[in-house]
Motif scaffolding. Structure first.
Motif, PDB file in Angstrom:
ATOM      1  N   LEU A 164       0.823  -1.203   0.000  1.00 17.97           N
ATOM      2  CA  LEU A 164       0.000   0.000   0.000  1.00 17.97           C
ATOM      3  C   LEU A 164       0.863   1.261   0.000  1.00 17.97           C
ATOM      4  N   ALA A 165       1.950   1.253   0.736  1.00 20.66           N
ATOM      5  CA  ALA A 165       2.853   2.404   0.745  1.00 20.66           C
ATOM      6  C   ALA A 165       3.531   2.568  -0.607  1.00 20.66           C
ATOM      7  N   ARG A 166       3.938   1.458  -1.231  1.00 16.62           N
ATOM      8  CA  ARG A 166       4.572   1.548  -2.555  1.00 16.62           C
ATOM      9  C   ARG A 166       3.600   2.094  -3.590  1.00 16.62           C
ATOM     10  N   SER A 167       2.383   1.554  -3.587  1.00 13.45           N
ATOM     11  CA  SER A 167       1.390   1.985  -4.580  1.00 13.45           C
ATOM     12  C   SER A 167       1.017   3.448  -4.395  1.00 13.45           C
ATOM     13  N   THR A 168       0.767   3.839  -3.155  1.00 11.80           N
ATOM     14  CA  THR A 168       0.372   5.218  -2.886  1.00 11.80           C
ATOM     15  C   THR A 168       1.500   6.196  -3.181  1.00 11.80           C
ATOM     16  N   GLY A 169       2.715   5.841  -2.764  1.00  9.79           N
ATOM     17  CA  GLY A 169       3.862   6.720  -3.016  1.00  9.79           C
ATOM     18  C   GLY A 169       4.130   6.918  -4.488  1.00  9.79           C
ATOM     19  N   LEU A 170       4.051   5.837  -5.270  1.00  8.40           N
ATOM     20  CA  LEU A 170       4.298   5.948  -6.713  1.00  8.40           C
ATOM     21  C   LEU A 170       3.192   6.748  -7.393  1.00  8.40           C
ATOM     22  N   ALA A 171       1.943   6.493  -7.028  1.00 10.25           N
ATOM     23  CA  ALA A 171       0.832   7.235  -7.637  1.00 10.25           C
ATOM     24  C   ALA A 171       0.937   8.727  -7.332  1.00 10.25           C
TER      25      ALA A 171
END
Length: 237
Positions: free
Chosen positions: A166-173
């Motif tokens: 979730l942190a990876r997805s949110t940070g990249l988005a």
């Protein structure tokens, strides 16, 4: 009474505009044979047949434009492009070697503090700055705004969601949205949020990660880019 001569004129446009058919089929006098239909009935029937054919023709032509052959041009080199001179290959490669060598030496000096200057995104930064210096992604504004902003969003996503997908997805988005909004698209910077979330050694930097090692390392890479561009323009072989 005898049959009068029937004269017809053929026009290919009739298949495209059936409304014109009545003007091209004329008779010198009506046929009065008892077993034949009237000229008006024959012309009406002819118009219906021509109208039906024209509609079929339009449908066929329209459907033929739907299926187009697959183009493989994007999988081939640009047409008319020639191999670059040897100097245009050598100097960017030499610049990448020098950049990694200097960063490696700095890593040795920073090793006692447990930090490193050499990170994977710098490989992509070197490709952008040295191989395509005229591209929008190589502009200094794009480089530094994207490096700082994307790294900051990576720290923020980790602080809220912790380690994980979730942190990876949110940070990249958030990083991609930030680059588009600020018109500072720099593809290598998009990897900084992922690097921070998965890099335990970087967590201690907290929001200092927005400036180190990404933005700080890009200062060195931009200086080397100026040298590479000068050598490419003045020392050709």
């Amino acid at each position: 009474m005898g049959l009068m001569q029937l004269r017809t004129i053929y026009n290919p446009n009739l298949f495209l505009n059936p409304s014109l058919s009545s003007s091209f089929y004329t008779t010198s006098s009506p046929i009065s044979h008892p077993h034949c239909s009237s000229p008006i009935d024959r012309r009406a029937k002819r118009r219906r047949e021509i109208g039906s054919r024209s509609r079929e023709r339009v449908i066929i032509v329209a459907s033929s434009n739907v299926a187009e052959p697959i183009s493989w041009d994007e999988w081939k080199p640009e047409k008319g492009s020639q191999a670059p001179p040897l100097s245009d290959i050598f100097w960017p490669a030499a610049g990448a070697f020098a950049a990694m060598a200097v960063l490696g030496k700095m890593d040795q000096l920073l090793a006692p503090k447990g930090v490193s200057m050499t990170i994977a995104p710098f490989g992509a930064v070197c490709a952008v700055l040295f191989a395509t210096p005229s591209s929008p992604a190589a502009r200094k504004y794009n480089v530094f705004i994207a490096q700082i902003g994307c790294a900051a969003f990576g720290v923020l996503a980790f602080s809220i969601f912790g380690p994980g997908w979730l942190a990876r997805s949110t940070g990249l988005a958030a990083a991609i949205a930030f680059m588009i909004y600020t018109r500072s698209v720099h593809p290598p910077a998009a990897s900084l949020p992922l690097l921070f979330v998965d890099g335990a050694k970087l967590h201690g930097l907290n929001f200092w990660y927005a400036f180190f090692p990404g933005a700080a390392g890009c200062i060195l890479l931009c200086l080397i880019q100026e040298v590479v561009c000068y050598l490419k323009d003045n020392f050709k072989f």
